[in-house]
Structure formats: structure tokens, C-alpha cells
Design a protein around this motif. Structure first.
Motif, PDB file in Angstrom:
ATOM      1  N   GLY A 199       0.800  -1.217   0.000  1.00  0.00           N
ATOM      2  CA  GLY A 199       0.000   0.000   0.000  1.00  0.00           C
ATOM      3  C   GLY A 199       0.834   1.269   0.000  1.00  0.00           C
ATOM      4  N   GLN A 200       2.146   1.145   0.107  1.00  0.00           N
ATOM      5  CA  GLN A 200       3.034   2.302   0.070  1.00  0.00           C
ATOM      6  C   GLN A 200       3.874   2.252  -1.205  1.00  0.00           C
ATOM      7  OE1 GLN A 200       5.151   3.139   3.785  1.00  0.00           O
ATOM      8  NE2 GLN A 200       3.832   1.677   4.865  1.00  0.00           N
ATOM      9  N   GLU A 201       4.201   3.420  -1.706  1.00  0.00           N
ATOM     10  CA  GLU A 201       5.003   3.500  -2.922  1.00  0.00           C
ATOM     11  C   GLU A 201       6.301   4.248  -2.629  1.00  0.00           C
ATOM     12  OE1 GLU A 201       2.906   5.007  -6.263  1.00  0.00           O
ATOM     13  OE2 GLU A 201       1.190   3.667  -6.009  1.00  0.00           O
ATOM     14  N   PHE A 202       7.354   3.814  -3.290  1.00  0.00           N
ATOM     15  CA  PHE A 202       8.673   4.388  -3.036  1.00  0.00           C
ATOM     16  C   PHE A 202       9.372   4.715  -4.357  1.00  0.00           C
ATOM     17  CE2 PHE A 202       7.614   1.694   0.534  1.00  0.00           C
ATOM     18  CZ  PHE A 202       8.000   2.443   1.638  1.00  0.00           C
TER      19      PHE A 202
ATOM     20  N   GLY B 120       4.884  10.828  -1.302  1.00  0.00           N
ATOM     21  CA  GLY B 120       3.886  11.473  -0.457  1.00  0.00           C
ATOM     22  C   GLY B 120       4.401  11.860   0.909  1.00  0.00           C
ATOM     23  N   ASP B 121       5.645  11.530   1.210  1.00  0.00           N
ATOM     24  CA  ASP B 121       6.230  11.885   2.500  1.00  0.00           C
ATOM     25  C   ASP B 121       6.613  13.364   2.478  1.00  0.00           C
ATOM     26  OD1 ASP B 121       7.502  12.069   4.902  1.00  0.00           O
ATOM     27  OD2 ASP B 121       9.209  10.802   4.367  1.00  0.00           O
TER      28      ASP B 121
ATOM     29  N   ASP C 119      15.081  10.541   3.175  1.00  0.00           N
ATOM     30  CA  ASP C 119      15.716   9.451   2.438  1.00  0.00           C
ATOM     31  C   ASP C 119      16.123   8.331   3.390  1.00  0.00           C
ATOM     32  OD1 ASP C 119      15.514  10.659  -0.058  1.00  0.00           O
ATOM     33  OD2 ASP C 119      17.396  11.751   0.209  1.00  0.00           O
ATOM     34  N   TYR C 120      16.005   7.106   2.903  1.00  0.00           N
ATOM     35  CA  TYR C 120      16.382   5.943   3.683  1.00  0.00           C
ATOM     36  C   TYR C 120      17.401   5.125   2.896  1.00  0.00           C
ATOM     37  CZ  TYR C 120      12.056   7.034   6.193  1.00  0.00           C
ATOM     38  OH  TYR C 120      11.066   7.660   6.893  1.00  0.00           O
ATOM     39  N   GLU C 121      18.297   4.502   3.624  1.00  0.00           N
ATOM     40  CA  GLU C 121      19.292   3.629   2.994  1.00  0.00           C
ATOM     41  C   GLU C 121      18.855   2.179   3.119  1.00  0.00           C
ATOM     42  OE1 GLU C 121      23.892   2.114   3.662  1.00  0.00           O
ATOM     43  OE2 GLU C 121      23.308   4.113   4.358  1.00  0.00           O
ATOM     44  N   LEU C 122      18.858   1.470   2.016  1.00  0.00           N
ATOM     45  CA  LEU C 122      18.604   0.031   2.018  1.00  0.00           C
ATOM     46  C   LEU C 122      19.726  -0.642   1.243  1.00  0.00           C
ATOM     47  CD1 LEU C 122      15.522   1.386   2.070  1.00  0.00           C
ATOM     48  CD2 LEU C 122      14.919  -1.034   2.014  1.00  0.00           C
TER      49      LEU C 122
END
Length: 239
Positions: A50-53, A75-76, A81-84
């Protein structure tokens, strides 16, 4: 093909293959990056339905043989930013998820860890002299209220890890083995859901060591609930 041409071909292979190998080791390659990014997209879809990135960037980290990607949630408003990080060539998988760790309930985690340490120390006070103990507990925000008290029956995100520093000044290696087995047996019989234990046995036989110091390492061993701990599993250090 003549013998001379075969020799040239073999020489080219001998020269090119090592170059490609070392280049790949330090820089990755487009195919690896493509499959890593595809694995990341699948992970985000399954883990955060349900979330888009938006995957904004990706670079190869040769120290850990993985691709690090920068991800932002659509939408944030904070535009955070996040690191993966994705590791593995044949079956790439997410090894570090910055979104997950950013959503951990740190104040509650710290509270639960203190309470769990106190409970365990009380349980083991007549069996082992614990100098220091730490637990790694993970609870996501919104899972429990801030006044939740520690219980081994709490449903955590994953089994917790224990780090122990124990005074082994007057103990032999065989004594340490017996102690470690006793700790494992206690954890198992009390039905603690732990992933593993890091055990450090420290000496305090030096007059210069103050009561607040952690001494110096003499023995170490790691184990989980199913480990068949043996004497040769225990590392011994000479100071």
C-alpha cells in the motif's frame, strides 16, 4: 583455427578474466545492480504493502559486496531518504532496511532492555557473576504503549540477542564451558525467545584494574538455543 591463434586466445583469456574479476569485486557490474534493484523493488512491495517508493540512487560498496540504495517514500512531506542495502549476486536480498530501523520505538526498547536485563541478572545471580549485560530488542512504533512492561511473552519483531561479560577470574576453561551450558539451559528452560548469546569471560586479577573496569578478555564463545557447545568452541586469549 591455427595453434597460434589458440595460443593468442588463451593468453587473452588469462589476461582479461582476472581484470574483470577484480573490477567486478571493487565496482560491481550493471547486471548485478539491475537484479539487486529488482530484488529491492520486490522487497518494498511485500514489506510495505500500500506504500510506494522512489529508488533515487544506487552505488556499489566493495567493502561489504553489496549495493546501497537511497529510497524515498512517495507522499512523504518530510522528503526523508532511507538507505537500504542489497547483497548477494545469485540471489540478491535486502540485508539492511533503514525504513525498518527508523520506525523502531527506541524509548520503549530502552525501557524493555533495562527490565529484561534486571530479570535475567536476578535469575542467574547464584550461577554466574555478571559484570555487564546488554540485550538487543526490536519493537516497532505503535506495537505497544509506552508503559508496557517487559515480559518474555511479548511478541517482538525478532528474537533478541544477548551480550554478556562475566567474571571468570578463578575459572578454568572447563568451568567456563559448564557456565555457558548452564546459561543456555536456563534460557531454554525458561522459554526465552533469543537468537543468540555472545559470551565474554573477563579476568580481574590485575591490581591496577578498578572496580568499574571490565577487566580483560580471556574467553569468548557465541551460541544459540540449539548449539551443542563444546570445549573447543571456546576461544582462549593470552594476555
Amino acid at each position: 583455427m591455427t595453434t597460434k591463434k589458440w595460443i593468442y586466445l588463451i593468453l587473452i583469456i588469462i589476461l582479461v578474466v582476472p581484470i574483470l574479476f577484480f573490477y567486478n569485486a571493487f565496482n560491481g557490474n550493471p547486471a548485478w545492480k539491475y537484479f539487486s534493484e529488482r530484488s529491492l523493488k520486490s522487497y518494498l512491495k511485500d514489506t510495505y504493502p500500500g506504500q510506494e517508493f522512489v529508488i533515487r540512487d544506487g552505488h556499489y560498496n566493495f567493502k561489504f559486496s553489496e549495493y546501497s540504495f537511497t529510497v524515498r517514500k512517495i507522499g512523504d512531506e518530510s522528503q526523508k531518504d532511507y538507505e537500504l542495502n542489497v547483497a548477494g549476486f545469485w540471489k540478491p536480498a535486502v540485508r539492511y532496511d533503514g525504513i525498518y530501523y527508523d520506525n523502531l520505538d527506541q524509548p520503549l526498547i530502552e525501557k524493555l532492555e533495562r527490565e529484561a536485563v534486571a530479570e535475567f541478572k536476578e535469575l542467574m545471580k547464584d550461577r554466574v557473576k555478571i559484570v555487564d549485560m546488554g540485550l538487543q530488542i526490536e519493537v516497532l512504533q505503535g506495537t505497544y504503549s509506552s508503559d508496557t512492561k517487559w515480559s518474555k511473552d511479548l511478541k517482538l519483531e525478532k528474537p533478541f540477542h544477548i551480550h554478556l561479560i562475566v567474571d571468570v577470574t578463578n575459572m578454568s576453561k572447563e568451568d567456563v564451558l559448564e557456565t555457558v551450558r548452564s546459561i543456555q539451559q536456563t534460557l531454554n528452560s525458561e522459554h526465552y525467545a533469543y537468537s543468540g548469546v555472545s559470551f565474554n569471560g573477563n579476568l580481574f586479577d590485575n591490581e591496577k584494574i578498578s572496580k568499574d573496569d571490565f577487566g580483560y578478555l580471556k574467553y569468548s564463545v557465541g551460541f544459540d538455543k540449539d548449539s551443542n557447545i563444546k570445549l573447543n568452541d571456546i576461544e582462549e586469549y593470552n594476555q
